[in-house]
Design an enzyme around this catalytic site. Structure first.
Site, PDB file in Angstrom:
ATOM      1  N   ARG A 237      40.497  18.053  57.653  1.00  0.00           N
ATOM      2  CA  ARG A 237      41.840  17.593  57.317  1.00  0.00           C
ATOM      3  C   ARG A 237      42.827  18.619  57.846  1.00  0.00           C
ATOM      4  O   ARG A 237      42.559  19.817  57.852  1.00  0.00           O
ATOM      5  CB  ARG A 237      41.993  17.435  55.797  1.00  0.00           C
ATOM      6  CG  ARG A 237      41.337  16.174  55.243  1.00  0.00           C
ATOM      7  CD  ARG A 237      42.105  14.930  55.651  1.00  0.00           C
ATOM      8  NE  ARG A 237      41.533  13.709  55.103  1.00  0.00           N
ATOM      9  CZ  ARG A 237      40.747  12.886  55.775  1.00  0.00           C
ATOM     10  NH1 ARG A 237      40.380  13.182  57.020  1.00  0.00           N
ATOM     11  NH2 ARG A 237      40.298  11.775  55.220  1.00  0.00           N
ATOM     12  N   GLU A 266      50.450  15.549  59.833  1.00  0.00           N
ATOM     13  CA  GLU A 266      50.115  14.342  60.589  1.00  0.00           C
ATOM     14  C   GLU A 266      50.931  13.138  60.104  1.00  0.00           C
ATOM     15  O   GLU A 266      51.068  12.931  58.898  1.00  0.00           O
ATOM     16  CB  GLU A 266      48.616  14.078  60.380  1.00  0.00           C
ATOM     17  CG  GLU A 266      47.987  13.088  61.296  1.00  0.00           C
ATOM     18  CD  GLU A 266      46.464  13.069  61.135  1.00  0.00           C
ATOM     19  OE1 GLU A 266      45.909  11.966  61.035  1.00  0.00           O
ATOM     20  OE2 GLU A 266      45.848  14.144  61.102  1.00  0.00           O
ATOM     21  N   HIS A 284      43.497  12.069  66.043  1.00  0.00           N
ATOM     22  CA  HIS A 284      42.648  11.671  64.908  1.00  0.00           C
ATOM     23  C   HIS A 284      41.681  10.550  65.318  1.00  0.00           C
ATOM     24  O   HIS A 284      41.674   9.457  64.745  1.00  0.00           O
ATOM     25  CB  HIS A 284      43.505  11.230  63.719  1.00  0.00           C
ATOM     26  CG  HIS A 284      42.791  11.416  62.400  1.00  0.00           C
ATOM     27  ND1 HIS A 284      43.423  11.797  61.245  1.00  0.00           N
ATOM     28  CD2 HIS A 284      41.490  11.271  62.066  1.00  0.00           C
ATOM     29  CE1 HIS A 284      42.554  11.872  60.255  1.00  0.00           C
ATOM     30  NE2 HIS A 284      41.362  11.547  60.730  1.00  0.00           N
TER      31      HIS A 284
END
Length: 317
Positions: A237, A266, A284
């Site tokens: 993450r 993000e 991602h």
């Protein structure tokens, strides 16, 4: 029984959802859910299928009062965007989709290791802008990956899949840090601390869950302990890495490079990070294959089906 799916899904998952469940509503945008949408989700639907970015926080549950929703069937293995304790206090169960994402995420980690070490992203940019002048003996020298030492921060399913690929595929030595020793089918050294491991490895791969306990686990101190030629790889993450400290380390060439698939804020990526030639950046892509995203969707629907049937939830968190 009403179900709200928070993002458009693959054709297979969409077809199953519409066939198997009455009252299905599929949100048509890929934007994260707004506060108003999350409150609507909790008050108007029995089951909601949220995903990364849909921040069902304690504040949201407090505002929702007594929700109609009884299950958040999260689409994804990571659920740090959901306050599970607050959800349960409100009578809402939470499930996720473990297992389905393991191999695809490990593959992306290997992609980033090789791209960062061999300067592949930098080389492609050079070629595309017409700056390649032809092969020569010292052109774009990178780091040879085979036979190096990889350090895995977090030795769960994904961490083990990465380590297995590194060891059996590239002859790497493996170090790891984890809360407890692991019974592994390959040789690996468990290190006493992340800081100690950071100073010993050629590749430091982050594979821990997100959440308050791991926020900024990779900080200036850890980056400062890394060897000057070493590369940081993050497929976990974004908030696990202190982005400002990483940018500083890369700008000052204190580490060899970084390969990132996730970002602290993000989908915002700092221009300073984009401008760096020693940073390999992916949007991602960890689970971005048709098969994996469909498997994830089916797992979320399996959890929904189990709840409706009054059965034990397959992937309760």
């Amino acid at each position: 029984m009403k179900i709200w799916i928070a993002r458009p899904m693959t054709a297979a998952v969409t077809a199953r959802a519409r066939e198997a469940f009455a009252g299905v509503e599929i949100r048509e945008t890929n934007a994260v859910m707004s506060e108003a949408e999350m409150l609507r989700a909790l008050s108007e639907f029995d089951i909601v299928v949220p995903t990364l970015g849909d921040r069902f926080s304690a504040e949201i549950f407090a505002k929702a009062g007594t929700p109609r929703c009884k299950l958040l069937a999260n689409f994804g293995v990571g659920y740090n965007h959901i306050d599970v304790e607050a959800a349960r206090a409100a009578g809402v169960e939470v499930t996720n989709t473990p297992g389905a994402v393991t191999d695809a995420t490990a593959d992306i980690a290997m992609t980033l290791i090789l791209m960062s070490a061999r300067r592949a992203s930098e080389g492609e940019r050079m070629l595309r802008k017409g700056a390649w002048e032809g092969w020569h003996p010292t052109q774009m020298l990178g780091l040879h990956a085979t036979g190096k030492r990889v350090g895995i921060a977090g030795m769960g399913r994904i961490g083990q899949a990465i380590a297995r690929r590194c060891h059996f595929g590239f002859g790497m030595d493996v170090s790891y840090v984890a809360r407890s020793p692991k019974d592994l089918d390959f040789p690996a050294d468990r290190e006493e601390s992340l800081l100690a491991m950071a100073g010993q490895v050629d590749f430091l791969v982050v594979a821990v869950p997100g959440g308050p306990e791991t926020r900024h686990l990779i900080n200036a101190e850890v980056l400062g302990a890394m060897q000057p030629h070493a590369h940081l790889i993050n497929i976990a993450r974004g908030e696990v890495v202190e982005e400002a400290a990483l940018i500083n380390a890369l700008q000052n060439r204190r580490i060899g490079g970084a390969g990132l698939d996730v970002y602290e804020f993000e989908p915002k990526v700092p221009q300073a990070l984009i401008d760096l030639d020693n940073a390999t950046l992916l949007p991602h892509l960890g689970t971005a294959t048709e098969e994996v995203r469909s498997n994830m969707g089916h797992m979320a629907l399996d959890n929904a089906a189990a709840y409706l049937a009054g059965e034990a939830l397959p992937n309760r968190v």
